[in-house]
Scaffold this motif. Structure first.
Motif, PDB file in Angstrom:
ATOM      1  N   ARG A 125      30.712 -53.477  46.017  1.00 39.37           N
ATOM      2  CA  ARG A 125      32.073 -54.007  46.051  1.00 39.37           C
ATOM      3  C   ARG A 125      32.384 -55.045  44.974  1.00 39.37           C
ATOM      4  N   THR A 133      34.769 -49.498  41.556  1.00 41.39           N
ATOM      5  CA  THR A 133      33.421 -50.065  41.523  1.00 41.39           C
ATOM      6  C   THR A 133      32.435 -49.226  40.719  1.00 41.39           C
ATOM      7  N   ASN A 181      36.216 -61.312  44.085  1.00 44.57           N
ATOM      8  CA  ASN A 181      35.741 -60.066  44.706  1.00 44.57           C
ATOM      9  C   ASN A 181      36.091 -58.842  43.867  1.00 44.57           C
ATOM     10  N   TRP A 227      39.668 -57.127  48.872  1.00 42.56           N
ATOM     11  CA  TRP A 227      40.455 -57.151  47.640  1.00 42.56           C
ATOM     12  C   TRP A 227      41.926 -57.450  47.914  1.00 42.56           C
ATOM     13  N   VAL A 285      36.497 -53.939  52.752  1.00 40.90           N
ATOM     14  CA  VAL A 285      36.445 -54.094  51.300  1.00 40.90           C
ATOM     15  C   VAL A 285      37.840 -53.997  50.694  1.00 40.90           C
ATOM     16  N   TRP A 286      38.620 -53.064  51.171  1.00 37.20           N
ATOM     17  CA  TRP A 286      39.912 -52.742  50.574  1.00 37.20           C
ATOM     18  C   TRP A 286      40.983 -53.779  50.902  1.00 37.20           C
ATOM     19  N   LYS A 332      33.911 -60.104  50.870  1.00 38.99           N
ATOM     20  CA  LYS A 332      34.478 -58.776  51.093  1.00 38.99           C
ATOM     21  C   LYS A 332      35.998 -58.922  51.133  1.00 38.99           C
ATOM     22  N   ALA A 342      38.413 -46.853  45.661  1.00 37.22           N
ATOM     23  CA  ALA A 342      37.382 -47.897  45.731  1.00 37.22           C
ATOM     24  C   ALA A 342      36.146 -47.479  44.941  1.00 37.22           C
ATOM     25  N   THR A 367      30.719 -50.501  49.868  1.00 38.62           N
ATOM     26  CA  THR A 367      30.470 -51.838  50.410  1.00 38.62           C
ATOM     27  C   THR A 367      29.369 -52.538  49.621  1.00 38.62           C
TER      28      THR A 367
END
Length: 331
Positions: A104, A71, A155, A38, A28-29, A36, A67, A101
């Motif tokens: 996200r 979110t 995303n 960033w 995700v990161w 998925k 994160a 996740t």
């Protein structure tokens, strides 16, 4: 995985959380894939026989926390380990990674909407003659530096916004077209990350979302169509169509479609204002008016379709998506 209360923290445990698990922070990161990722700096892994340091754990904990804030996820509160202290097993790490996740595509905030474009976004000359049918076509492209930039944009909560306006007067049909344009509201196009609605700055975006618009006869609103619904190189998808609900003008409509180029870097929005004509005694021509200029401050009076983007917020993330460009043309 051996990670448990009272157990030793092994490299495989840490690497699973950071990069190797079915759900992991880097997916995700960092770069990730598809919906998925960033584009942030990846968390490094540890050699199989290596020692997990307090600094590495602190980075993992910090990125999970950020994160979660990005979110708007509710996560376990935890303190980052510090060098020189015993590193205790941290509870619910896998659970929190799963939560991030799942969430996200959500974003606690948005960036500032863009205000510039190249080309023309308003038709300042008159259109149509007598009872003849006519169309105005606005073609607007949003271009990203590369496919990853486009992915990171959507995303992380980026949006494309379309507005419609006309206030010029002088013909019999002007008031009806002014009303129809005003009834469209704003159309927002989002990523539809994880195949679901995204909550961005407190507002739910389902893929294609109409805000503030009331009136007219809405014949199409592709609510579940977003960036990840499009086929690269595929045909155009109709996002929105609004038809005039006045008896003499029900052939009039405003419609917007979108297509994605084969490289997944250019979104092309085509908006058609269409008057199919009518019987004897009904004039269909409309006035032009004043331009809607870049940088945007307010609409002119002429028929206009305005395409802008709302970038992700950089409060919690570094800008890895760049600055898309918007170009507009009228035929």
């Amino acid at each position: 995985m051996t990670y448990s209360i009272g157990g030793l923290i092994q490299a495989t445990d840490y690497n699973g959380f950071a990069n190797d698990g079915a759900n992991n922070v880097n997916a995700v990161w960092s770069t990730g894939s598809g919906d998925k990722g960033w584009g942030q700096t990846a968390i490094t892994t540890v050699a199989a026989a290596g020692t997990v340091t307090a600094t590495q754990w602190a980075t993992l904990v910090a990125n999970i926390a950020t994160a979660g804030t990005q979110t708007s996820s509710s996560l376990t509160a935890r303190t980052q380990p510090t060098a020189g202290n015993v590193i205790s097993v941290l509870a619910n790490v896998a659970t929190d990674i799963n939560t991030v996740t799942l969430n996200r595509g959500n974003a606690a905030a948005s960036g500032s909407i863009s205000s510039t474009w190249t080309g023309s976004t308003a038709k300042t000359s008159a259109t149509g003659s007598g009872a003849s049918a006519w169309t105005i076509t606005f073609t607007q492209t949003v271009t990203f530096a590369n496919a990853n930039s486009a992915r990171y944009f959507f995303n992380a909560g980026g949006l494309i916004r379309l507005d419609y306006s006309k206030t010029s007067t002088g013909t019999d049909s002007d008031p009806d077209w002014n009303a129809l344009a005003g009834e469209c509201g704003q159309i927002y196009f989002s990523g539809r990350v994880n195949g679901a609605a995204q909550t961005i700055a407190g507002q739910s975006y389902t893929g294609t979302t109409r805000l503030s618009g009331t009136g007219g006869t809405q014949t199409t609103l592709a609510t579940t169509t977003g960036y990840y619904s499009l086929t690269p190189g595929g045909g155009a998808t109709t996002l929105f169509r609004l038809t005039d609900d006045s008896a003499a003008y029900t052939s009039n409509f405003i419609q917007t479609t979108v297509a994605l180029n084969p490289g997944s870097t250019v979104l092309t929005f085509v908006t058609t204002w269409s008057d199919a004509g009518a019987g004897a005694g009904q004039t269909r021509n409309i006035s032009g008016g004043t331009d809607t200029a870049s940088p945007f401050s307010s609409f002119g009076t002429a028929p206009a379709t305005l395409c802008r983007f709302v970038p992700p917020s950089t409060t919690y993330l570094t800008n890895t998506w760049g600055t898309p460009t918007v170009a507009s043309a009228i035929t």
